[in-house]
Motif scaffolding. Sequence first.
Motif, short mmCIF file in Angstrom:
data_model
loop_
_atom_site.label_atom_id
_atom_site.label_comp_id
_atom_site.label_asym_id
_atom_site.label_seq_id
_atom_site.Cartn_x
_atom_site.Cartn_y
_atom_site.Cartn_z
N HIS A 40 0.88 -1.27 -0.10
CA HIS A 40 -0.19 -0.03 -0.07
C HIS A 40 0.89 1.09 -0.11
O HIS A 40 1.96 1.40 0.84
N VAL A 41 0.43 2.26 -0.91
CA VAL A 41 1.16 3.60 -1.06
C VAL A 41 0.11 4.53 -0.64
O VAL A 41 -0.85 4.64 -1.26
N LEU A 42 0.37 5.38 0.50
CA LEU A 42 -0.50 6.54 0.65
C LEU A 42 0.48 7.75 0.09
O LEU A 42 1.19 8.26 0.39
N THR A 43 -0.40 8.28 -1.10
CA THR A 43 0.02 9.36 -1.54
C THR A 43 -0.69 10.81 -1.28
O THR A 43 -0.14 11.92 -1.43
N GLN A 44 -1.70 10.63 -0.81
CA GLN A 44 -2.50 11.86 -0.17
C GLN A 44 -3.33 11.51 0.99
O GLN A 44 -4.11 10.45 1.06
N GLY A 45 -3.59 12.44 1.95
CA GLY A 45 -4.63 12.38 3.02
C GLY A 45 -3.79 11.55 4.12
O GLY A 45 -2.60 11.63 4.56
N SER A 46 -4.58 10.65 5.04
CA SER A 46 -4.15 10.16 6.09
C SER A 46 -4.66 8.68 6.00
O SER A 46 -5.95 8.23 5.60
N ALA A 47 -4.15 7.67 6.94
CA ALA A 47 -4.63 6.26 6.82
C ALA A 47 -4.06 5.58 8.14
O ALA A 47 -2.99 6.22 8.81
N TRP A 48 -4.38 4.51 8.67
CA TRP A 48 -3.83 3.74 9.47
C TRP A 48 -3.90 2.17 9.10
O TRP A 48 -4.74 1.83 8.48
N LEU A 49 -2.56 1.76 9.49
CA LEU A 49 -2.34 0.25 9.25
C LEU A 49 -2.62 -0.54 10.51
O LEU A 49 -2.21 0.01 11.65
N LEU A 50 -3.74 -1.34 10.40
CA LEU A 50 -4.06 -2.19 11.32
C LEU A 50 -3.59 -3.83 11.14
O LEU A 50 -4.05 -4.35 10.41
N HIS A 51 -2.58 -4.30 11.93
CA HIS A 51 -1.83 -5.20 11.94
C HIS A 51 -1.66 -5.85 12.99
O HIS A 51 -1.43 -5.38 14.26
N PRO A 52 -1.72 -7.50 13.01
CA PRO A 52 -1.40 -8.10 14.39
C PRO A 52 -0.13 -7.96 15.05
O PRO A 52 0.03 -7.93 16.22
N ASP A 53 0.85 -7.60 14.07
CA ASP A 53 2.06 -7.25 14.81
C ASP A 53 2.31 -5.69 15.07
O ASP A 53 3.66 -5.46 15.25
N ALA A 54 1.32 -5.18 15.04
CA ALA A 54 1.52 -3.56 15.05
C ALA A 54 0.64 -3.06 16.29
O ALA A 54 -0.59 -3.14 15.97
N THR A 55 1.19 -2.65 17.29
CA THR A 55 0.31 -2.48 18.67
C THR A 55 0.91 -1.32 19.14
O THR A 55 2.22 -1.26 19.62
N PRO A 56 0.69 0.00 19.06
CA PRO A 56 -0.73 0.38 18.54
C PRO A 56 -0.81 0.25 17.10
O PRO A 56 0.31 0.31 16.52
N PRO A 57 -1.71 0.65 16.61
CA PRO A 57 -2.16 0.97 14.88
C PRO A 57 -1.04 1.99 14.45
O PRO A 57 -0.55 2.87 15.36
N VAL A 58 -0.65 1.63 13.33
CA VAL A 58 0.54 2.75 12.77
C VAL A 58 -0.23 3.73 11.85
O VAL A 58 -0.81 3.34 10.90
N ARG A 59 0.01 5.01 12.20
CA ARG A 59 -0.50 6.03 11.37
C ARG A 59 0.47 6.21 10.31
O ARG A 59 1.46 6.29 10.25
N LEU A 60 -0.30 6.23 8.91
CA LEU A 60 0.31 6.31 7.70
C LEU A 60 0.27 8.03 7.29
O LEU A 60 -0.75 8.56 7.37
N GLU A 61 1.29 8.34 6.65
CA GLU A 61 1.33 9.96 6.30
C GLU A 61 1.86 9.82 4.79
O GLU A 61 2.23 8.84 4.19
N PRO A 62 1.45 10.81 4.08
CA PRO A 62 1.70 10.85 2.48
C PRO A 62 3.21 10.47 2.30
O PRO A 62 4.03 10.83 2.92
#
Length: 312
Positions: A40-62
Amino acid sequence: MDVLSDAVAAMRTGRPHSSRTVRTGPWGWRFPASKGAGFHVLTQGSAWLLHPDATPPVRLEPGDVVLLAHGSRHGLADDPATPLVEAATLPDGSWPTEPHRGPAGPADTLLLCGAYQVNRARAHPLFAELPPFLLVRTGRGGGHAEVRAAVELLGAELADPRPGSDAIVPSLLDVLLVHLIRTWWLTERADRTTGWSAALSDPAVAAALQAIHADPARPWTVEELGTRAGLSRAAFARRFTTLVGRPPLAYLTWWRMTTAGRLLRTDDTPLRTVAGRAGYSSEFAFAKAFKREYGVAPGQYRRRSSPEAPSR
């Protein structure tokens, strides 16, 4: 080919695919585990990656790129609290093509998502060392200019498909994958004392690996490979086995059979030629060794791997 390129070629099968997705308002997808590798590539806006090995969730930036090398289940959302819905994919794992949209608006989130088909049965051990998810940040001075350039070119082709895009996009996806794996290796090599990231950073072992990959058909001996590495036979064998995870000639055999399997799977090279490239002067001896490794004869393996072969 160099070892890293060979490792990628060994695991990759079929044709990679990708899509450009624009989202506005609350959204969330759940991606089930898959046999391939996703990104996944975030090119605009914001998003969160929810993964079993990521606690807490990881915020993604452009500019952030996430590689899920092992096809692990995960979620992607505008907010960690947003309910997730199953991502609608086609049987080959690709996404249905969305109606074309122009430039994303200021309130939109723009994502480039895609997947690679992977032969996990013969994946190179280098691939097995990749983390459950690899996050590479290229925005806001994050560096990784090569990754950023590949993403920008890919985004341009997906946003405005033109004649030749069907050839360009798969090539850009392969370029992106190699740059992501190289980025991981460059980051990991300083902290690893064993494993493939360490092996490729060790001058002696890397020299022997390069020799094997450059000419797998040659009847290499441990002494010859040790000479290439600049070490005695015993010292080289110990060092190679510690870093690579198997003795030199065992790795040579594994790589020969992996190369042979790729040739049988991807083209119609005659069996005698495949045998020669795998270091066997006798087609019979090659067939015997191949069946011992794969459990089926070379011809049967080729028929099973053919795109026209019926699925079971």
